[in-house]
Design a protein around this motif. Structure first.
Motif, PDB file in Angstrom:
ATOM      1  N   ILE A 300       0.866  -1.175   0.000  1.00 44.58           N
ATOM      2  CA  ILE A 300       0.000   0.000   0.000  1.00 44.58           C
ATOM      3  C   ILE A 300       0.901   1.223   0.000  1.00 44.58           C
ATOM      4  CG2 ILE A 300      -1.714   1.342   1.278  1.00 44.58           C
ATOM      5  CD1 ILE A 300      -2.709  -1.333   2.425  1.00 44.58           C
ATOM      6  N   TRP A 301       0.764   2.077  -1.014  1.00 46.95           N
ATOM      7  CA  TRP A 301       1.645   3.231  -1.155  1.00 46.95           C
ATOM      8  C   TRP A 301       0.910   4.471  -0.670  1.00 46.95           C
ATOM      9  CZ3 TRP A 301       6.293   3.982  -0.651  1.00 46.95           C
ATOM     10  CH2 TRP A 301       7.021   5.036  -1.230  1.00 46.95           C
ATOM     11  N   SER A 302       1.565   5.259   0.164  1.00 48.35           N
ATOM     12  CA  SER A 302       0.973   6.445   0.773  1.00 48.35           C
ATOM     13  C   SER A 302       1.831   7.658   0.455  1.00 48.35           C
ATOM     14  CB  SER A 302       0.841   6.250   2.284  1.00 48.35           C
ATOM     15  OG  SER A 302       2.118   5.966   2.849  1.00 48.35           O
ATOM     16  N   ARG A 303       1.415   8.814   0.953  1.00 44.86           N
ATOM     17  CA  ARG A 303       2.113  10.066   0.666  1.00 44.86           C
ATOM     18  C   ARG A 303       2.635  10.684   1.946  1.00 44.86           C
ATOM     19  NH1 ARG A 303       1.672  14.757  -2.747  1.00 44.86           N
ATOM     20  NH2 ARG A 303       3.684  15.769  -2.460  1.00 44.86           N
ATOM     21  N   ILE A 304       3.917  10.987   1.983  1.00 50.97           N
ATOM     22  CA  ILE A 304       4.491  11.780   3.053  1.00 50.97           C
ATOM     23  C   ILE A 304       5.122  13.019   2.428  1.00 50.97           C
ATOM     24  CG2 ILE A 304       4.821   9.808   4.593  1.00 50.97           C
ATOM     25  CD1 ILE A 304       7.766   9.791   3.816  1.00 50.97           C
TER      26      ILE A 304
END
Length: 329
Positions: A300-304
């Protein structure tokens, strides 16, 4: 206590320098190289794109084989005028994505100082900087850019925030909250409203965006973009989608339900909601980089963000991705 969104820069980082913050969501190829797995195993939550896109329907051979004609262009702009309630004194320019317009807008007037409150979508600062403008996040400038609602926190601006001689109102995410639109301001001199087709309709690959402004501004932007800037398939699909009011209404309702579901899942795991829209949510977590890595381990790819150790932004998963996300959390 959740800290203020306007966080100070990290050591050595200048937030008014677009080169230090021109990062974006996406980049799933990078995540796959780093964490492994096949592309179909991943859920990309690092963008604010509707995960259930508009069904594009059939296309004709001529959409691909012929140069886009004036009739298709007129049909699209008429649909856009109705959908967004564009005032009679304003014109509409379709373009190959809002980013193509963002890159050209700073050339409309002589360079000066542009006020862009941070943090926000960084292509505006990059575009103005490339055209010789001085970018600042405070004070009164010769130009002003507001992303409405703002990315990443969902902040809504007011007309009083758009009184520069060149005022850009980026409403790329405003179609989830249509009552908040500032489209009524486009008859003012120097005011431009931008619309993106990739977010709400979930068709980012179509590359379709719109500038809405007085005829003199649209004429100059049209000269900059050149003929046949929008493809035949984009013209047909865009008009079809903008005329489908039932889909838009049902989609807004679904996005609200899904955003609430995501908030419940995240806050149950200790995250605090900072803001967002029904297409993306911004959370305050203990260590954002560690959250991103833990989620990436289960594809699962998220944004920081480079300016905060605590902000984590998540888009919505598709209908068949909720189990994978909730199990990961």
């Amino acid at each position: 206590m959740i800290p203020e969104l306007a966080v100070p820069p990290q050591a050595g980082q200048d937030l008014t320098d677009p080169r230090s913050r021109r990062d974006h969501g996406g980049g799933l190829d990078h995540a796959i190289r780093r964490f492994g797995g096949a592309r179909h195993e991943w859920i990309d939550l690092s963008t604010g794109i509707n995960p259930e896109p508009y069904p594009i329907g059939p296309l004709e051979t001529a959409d691909w084989a012929a140069l886009p004609d004036h009739g298709a262009f007129a049909e699209l702009t008429a649909a856009a005028r109705r959908f967004w309630g564009v005032p009679d004194g304003a014109e509409i320019l379709p373009a190959p994505g809002a980013s193509a317009l963002i890159a050209r807008i700073p050339a409309l007037v002589n360079p000066g100082e542009v006020h862009i409150s941070t943090p926000t979508y960084n292509e505006h600062a990059a575009a103005f900087s490339a055209h010789g403008w001085q970018v600042t996040d405070r004070g009164n400038g010769d130009a002003r850019v507001v992303v409405h609602p703002n990315n990443p926190d969902g902040h809504l601006w007011s007309p009083a925030d758009t009184d520069a001689r060149l005022s850009v109102i980026d409403e790329s995410f405003c179609d989830v909250t249509p009552d908040a639109t500032m489209i009524h301001l486009v008859e003012r001199p120097g005011t431009i409203v931008l619309k993106s087709f990739g977010k709400f309709w979930g068709l980012a690959g179509l590359r379709l965006g719109f500038a809405i402004a007085r005829p003199d501004i649209i004429a100059r932007l049209n000269d900059m973009t050149g003929p046949w800037a929008v493809s035949g398939p984009a013209l047909r699909i865009g008009a079809r989608a903008l005329n489908d009011l039932d889909w838009a209404r049902e989609t807004r309702q679904r996005l609200i339900r899904d955003a609430d579901r995501l908030d419940m899942a995240m806050t149950a795991r200790g995250a605090a909601l900072v803001g967002g829209t029904s297409l993306f949510r911004l959370y305050h977590v203990d260590k954002a980089a560690e959250w991103q890595e833990r989620l990436a381990q289960v594809r699962i790819w998220s944004r920081i963000f480079p300016y905060s150790d605590h902000f984590l932004r998540l888009g919505l998963p598709p209908a068949n991705g909720w189990q994978q996300l909730e199990s990961a959390l």
